[in-house]
Design a protein around this motif. Structure first.
Motif, PDB file in Angstrom:
ATOM      1  N   PRO A 134     -26.084 -43.675 -34.207  1.00 42.89           N
ATOM      2  CA  PRO A 134     -25.691 -42.812 -35.343  1.00 42.89           C
ATOM      3  C   PRO A 134     -24.306 -43.218 -35.826  1.00 42.89           C
ATOM      4  CG  PRO A 134     -25.517 -41.614 -33.278  1.00 42.89           C
ATOM      5  CD  PRO A 134     -26.125 -42.936 -32.940  1.00 42.89           C
ATOM      6  N   ARG A 135     -24.258 -43.987 -36.884  1.00 42.81           N
ATOM      7  CA  ARG A 135     -23.009 -44.643 -37.280  1.00 42.81           C
ATOM      8  C   ARG A 135     -21.955 -43.670 -37.813  1.00 42.81           C
ATOM      9  NH1 ARG A 135     -27.150 -47.933 -38.424  1.00 42.81           N
ATOM     10  NH2 ARG A 135     -27.439 -47.242 -40.565  1.00 42.81           N
ATOM     11  N   ILE A 136     -22.389 -42.486 -38.230  1.00 39.17           N
ATOM     12  CA  ILE A 136     -21.420 -41.496 -38.698  1.00 39.17           C
ATOM     13  C   ILE A 136     -20.457 -41.113 -37.577  1.00 39.17           C
ATOM     14  CG2 ILE A 136     -21.181 -39.112 -39.465  1.00 39.17           C
ATOM     15  CD1 ILE A 136     -21.941 -40.976 -41.669  1.00 39.17           C
ATOM     16  N   VAL A 137     -20.946 -41.090 -36.333  1.00 40.26           N
ATOM     17  CA  VAL A 137     -20.085 -40.669 -35.225  1.00 40.26           C
ATOM     18  C   VAL A 137     -19.022 -41.726 -34.918  1.00 40.26           C
ATOM     19  CG1 VAL A 137     -21.944 -39.305 -34.219  1.00 40.26           C
ATOM     20  CG2 VAL A 137     -21.612 -41.654 -33.453  1.00 40.26           C
ATOM     21  N   LEU A 138     -19.125 -42.912 -35.533  1.00 39.97           N
ATOM     22  CA  LEU A 138     -18.088 -43.918 -35.338  1.00 39.97           C
ATOM     23  C   LEU A 138     -16.819 -43.590 -36.121  1.00 39.97           C
ATOM     24  CD1 LEU A 138     -20.223 -47.193 -35.556  1.00 39.97           C
ATOM     25  CD2 LEU A 138     -19.344 -46.091 -33.489  1.00 39.97           C
ATOM     26  N   ALA A 139     -16.932 -42.705 -37.107  1.00 41.43           N
ATOM     27  CA  ALA A 139     -15.769 -42.381 -37.940  1.00 41.43           C
ATOM     28  C   ALA A 139     -14.582 -41.870 -37.126  1.00 41.43           C
ATOM     29  CB  ALA A 139     -16.169 -41.365 -39.015  1.00 41.43           C
ATOM     30  N   PRO A 140     -14.767 -40.960 -36.132  1.00 41.48           N
ATOM     31  CA  PRO A 140     -13.603 -40.560 -35.323  1.00 41.48           C
ATOM     32  C   PRO A 140     -12.992 -41.719 -34.537  1.00 41.48           C
ATOM     33  CG  PRO A 140     -15.401 -38.996 -35.070  1.00 41.48           C
ATOM     34  CD  PRO A 140     -15.951 -40.164 -35.809  1.00 41.48           C
ATOM     35  N   ILE A 141     -13.844 -42.655 -34.081  1.00 40.14           N
ATOM     36  CA  ILE A 141     -13.323 -43.821 -33.354  1.00 40.14           C
ATOM     37  C   ILE A 141     -12.482 -44.679 -34.286  1.00 40.14           C
ATOM     38  CG2 ILE A 141     -13.977 -45.907 -32.102  1.00 40.14           C
ATOM     39  CD1 ILE A 141     -16.465 -44.453 -31.153  1.00 40.14           C
ATOM     40  N   PHE A 142     -12.973 -44.902 -35.506  1.00 37.60           N
ATOM     41  CA  PHE A 142     -12.198 -45.690 -36.476  1.00 37.60           C
ATOM     42  C   PHE A 142     -10.882 -44.988 -36.815  1.00 37.60           C
ATOM     43  CE2 PHE A 142     -16.498 -47.386 -38.039  1.00 37.60           C
ATOM     44  CZ  PHE A 142     -16.433 -48.447 -37.147  1.00 37.60           C
ATOM     45  N   LEU A 143     -10.926 -43.661 -36.846  1.00 40.82           N
ATOM     46  CA  LEU A 143      -9.701 -42.912 -37.133  1.00 40.82           C
ATOM     47  C   LEU A 143      -8.658 -43.134 -36.027  1.00 40.82           C
ATOM     48  CD1 LEU A 143      -8.448 -40.842 -39.135  1.00 40.82           C
ATOM     49  CD2 LEU A 143      -9.299 -39.043 -37.613  1.00 40.82           C
ATOM     50  N   ILE A 144      -9.121 -43.187 -34.774  1.00 36.36           N
ATOM     51  CA  ILE A 144      -8.215 -43.458 -33.660  1.00 36.36           C
ATOM     52  C   ILE A 144      -7.689 -44.893 -33.734  1.00 36.36           C
ATOM     53  CG2 ILE A 144      -8.063 -43.655 -31.146  1.00 36.36           C
ATOM     54  CD1 ILE A 144     -10.166 -41.421 -30.982  1.00 36.36           C
ATOM     55  N   TRP A 145      -8.573 -45.830 -34.077  1.00 35.95           N
ATOM     56  CA  TRP A 145      -8.177 -47.236 -34.119  1.00 35.95           C
ATOM     57  C   TRP A 145      -7.213 -47.534 -35.264  1.00 35.95           C
ATOM     58  CZ3 TRP A 145     -13.518 -50.109 -33.367  1.00 35.95           C
ATOM     59  CH2 TRP A 145     -13.944 -49.941 -32.049  1.00 35.95           C
ATOM     60  N   PHE A 146      -7.563 -47.044 -36.470  1.00 32.65           N
ATOM     61  CA  PHE A 146      -6.862 -47.472 -37.684  1.00 32.65           C
ATOM     62  C   PHE A 146      -5.968 -46.410 -38.309  1.00 32.65           C
ATOM     63  CE2 PHE A 146     -10.985 -49.855 -37.672  1.00 32.65           C
ATOM     64  CZ  PHE A 146     -10.455 -51.091 -37.319  1.00 32.65           C
ATOM     65  N   GLY A 147      -5.994 -45.179 -37.799  1.00 36.94           N
ATOM     66  CA  GLY A 147      -5.111 -44.154 -38.323  1.00 36.94           C
ATOM     67  C   GLY A 147      -5.687 -43.434 -39.537  1.00 36.94           C
ATOM     68  N   LEU A 148      -4.820 -42.654 -40.202  1.00 30.54           N
ATOM     69  CA  LEU A 148      -5.247 -41.819 -41.336  1.00 30.54           C
ATOM     70  C   LEU A 148      -5.336 -42.593 -42.647  1.00 30.54           C
ATOM     71  CD1 LEU A 148      -3.126 -38.595 -40.658  1.00 30.54           C
ATOM     72  CD2 LEU A 148      -5.568 -38.912 -40.225  1.00 30.54           C
ATOM     73  N   GLY A 149      -4.910 -43.834 -42.678  1.00 27.32           N
ATOM     74  CA  GLY A 149      -4.912 -44.616 -43.908  1.00 27.32           C
ATOM     75  C   GLY A 149      -6.310 -45.021 -44.338  1.00 27.32           C
ATOM     76  N   PRO A 150      -6.395 -45.820 -45.387  1.00 28.26           N
ATOM     77  CA  PRO A 150      -7.711 -46.212 -45.921  1.00 28.26           C
ATOM     78  C   PRO A 150      -8.515 -47.121 -45.002  1.00 28.26           C
ATOM     79  CG  PRO A 150      -5.946 -47.358 -47.079  1.00 28.26           C
ATOM     80  CD  PRO A 150      -5.286 -46.333 -46.213  1.00 28.26           C
ATOM     81  N   ALA A 151      -7.871 -47.796 -44.039  1.00 29.11           N
ATOM     82  CA  ALA A 151      -8.595 -48.756 -43.204  1.00 29.11           C
ATOM     83  C   ALA A 151      -9.733 -48.093 -42.431  1.00 29.11           C
ATOM     84  CB  ALA A 151      -7.623 -49.443 -42.237  1.00 29.11           C
ATOM     85  N   SER A 152      -9.507 -46.896 -41.907  1.00 22.79           N
ATOM     86  CA  SER A 152     -10.548 -46.212 -41.133  1.00 22.79           C
ATOM     87  C   SER A 152     -11.729 -45.826 -42.020  1.00 22.79           C
ATOM     88  CB  SER A 152      -9.974 -44.977 -40.442  1.00 22.79           C
ATOM     89  OG  SER A 152      -9.396 -44.096 -41.388  1.00 22.79           O
ATOM     90  N   LYS A 153     -11.457 -45.465 -43.271  1.00 20.96           N
ATOM     91  CA  LYS A 153     -12.542 -45.099 -44.195  1.00 20.96           C
ATOM     92  C   LYS A 153     -13.312 -46.326 -44.639  1.00 20.96           C
ATOM     93  CE  LYS A 153      -9.663 -41.588 -44.093  1.00 20.96           C
ATOM     94  NZ  LYS A 153      -8.454 -41.634 -43.250  1.00 20.96           N
ATOM     95  N   VAL A 154     -12.596 -47.422 -44.854  1.00 23.37           N
ATOM     96  CA  VAL A 154     -13.257 -48.677 -45.215  1.00 23.37           C
ATOM     97  C   VAL A 154     -14.176 -49.126 -44.090  1.00 23.37           C
ATOM     98  CG1 VAL A 154     -12.870 -51.125 -45.708  1.00 23.37           C
ATOM     99  CG2 VAL A 154     -11.439 -49.396 -46.795  1.00 23.37           C
ATOM    100  N   ALA A 155     -13.713 -49.001 -42.848  1.00 21.68           N
ATOM    101  CA  ALA A 155     -14.540 -49.391 -41.711  1.00 21.68           C
ATOM    102  C   ALA A 155     -15.802 -48.529 -41.634  1.00 21.68           C
ATOM    103  CB  ALA A 155     -13.733 -49.272 -40.419  1.00 21.68           C
ATOM    104  N   SER A 156     -15.676 -47.230 -41.877  1.00 23.69           N
ATOM    105  CA  SER A 156     -16.854 -46.348 -41.881  1.00 23.69           C
ATOM    106  C   SER A 156     -17.835 -46.756 -42.972  1.00 23.69           C
ATOM    107  CB  SER A 156     -16.419 -44.894 -42.085  1.00 23.69           C
ATOM    108  OG  SER A 156     -15.583 -44.452 -41.040  1.00 23.69           O
TER     109      SER A 156
END
Length: 287
Positions: A134-156
């Motif tokens: 379930p790839r949606i659940v990766l969003a919190p992991i990307f947030l931890i990795w890349f922070g609050l900036g656009p990078a975490s949203k782009v990764a999602s």
């Protein structure tokens, strides 16, 4: 009637038939458009009436007039995070960047594995496992990795876009007419030439089919990432409206997202028609 008269009247009859078909197609197009508008007006009117008569709870379900007022307020006065256009652009930028990266990666890997069977046999199980997550659940992991900036949203957005594009490109590469490949090899084409001049053009229609769906996935990825944690964006507007129990704000952000998605879909459809003008019209259109 003489043969000369029959010969002279035949082109006129054919022209009239063509004009009648074009007129019927145009009338049907207007009928479909009018019906769509009528359905939309009916749904909005029913929603407004049910909320005003308290058949449904206006606090939870809001009503179209309040949603419109919320959008007007955002347009005129801006949001707590800045102007509305800045929030739209921020989300659109994240979605577009994730979409482009996901499409490029999906097309390249899909064509490569579609052409190289050994690589497909080796990597296929891993791709299936990743697709099952379930790839949606990766969003919190990307947030931890890349922070609050656009990078975490782009990764999602990338992980949501990649798989539908990959599988379509892979299937398109596998479905290429073997006779075309064999004929090109007989003419002396190399593997690179076969891929660039036969496989990729044949798989283009498959790839474009996935593009329509994948941009919606890119928006979802960006919105989910912003909803979990962000400094700007429409997803943050949804989260802020939900936190203040502002149902009209939640619906207003959804309406704006729907408009953005429809505009992107219209642009993709336009580009597809321009690129595939050589394709015959659908049977329903030709009638």
């Amino acid at each position: 009637m003489s043969p000369e008269t029959i010969t002279a009247s035949a082109p006129v009859t054919k022209t009239e038939r063509t004009r009648a078909r074009a007129r019927a197609a145009r009338n049907r197009k207007f009928l479909v458009l009018g019906s769509r508008v009528a359905v939309l007006i009916a749904v909005i009117g029913l929603w407004e009436w049910l909320a005003r008569t308290a058949v449904i709870d206006p606090f939870n379900f809001s009503m179209p007039s309040k949603i419109w007022e919320q959008i007007r307020t955002w347009v005129v006065d801006g949001t707590a995070q800045g102007s509305l256009w800045e929030q739209i652009w921020y989300t659109l930028y994240e979605a577009l960047l994730g979409w482009v990266i996901g499409v490029i990666a999906g097309v390249l890997l899909g064509i490569a594995l579609g052409r190289v069977r050994f690589a497909a046999d080796v990597l296929g199980p891993y791709i299936k496992v990743l697709n099952a997550l379930p790839r949606i659940v990766l969003a919190p992991i990307f947030l931890i990795w890349f922070g609050l900036g656009p990078a975490s949203k782009v990764a999602s957005a990338v992980v949501l876009v990649f798989f539908p594009v990959f599988f379509n490109a892979f299937q398109g590469a596998r479905e290429v007419d073997r006779n075309l490949v064999a004929n090109s090899r007989i003419l002396g084409a190399s593997n690179r030439q076969v891929t660039l001049q036969v496989v990729i053009p044949s798989a283009t229609s498959w790839i474009f089919t996935s593009l329509h769906v994948s941009f919606g996935f890119a928006l979802i990825g960006a919105i989910v990432g912003e909803y979990i944690g962000a400094t700007k964006g429409l997803g943050l507007l949804v989260a802020a409206s939900q936190g203040t129990f502002n149902a009209a704000g939640v619906y207003a952000a959804m309406v704006i997202l729907a408009i953005v998605a429809l505009l992107a879909e219209g642009l993709l459809t336009f580009l597809e028609r321009r690129l595939f003008r050589w394709k015959p019209a659908d049977a329903d259109t030709a009638r």
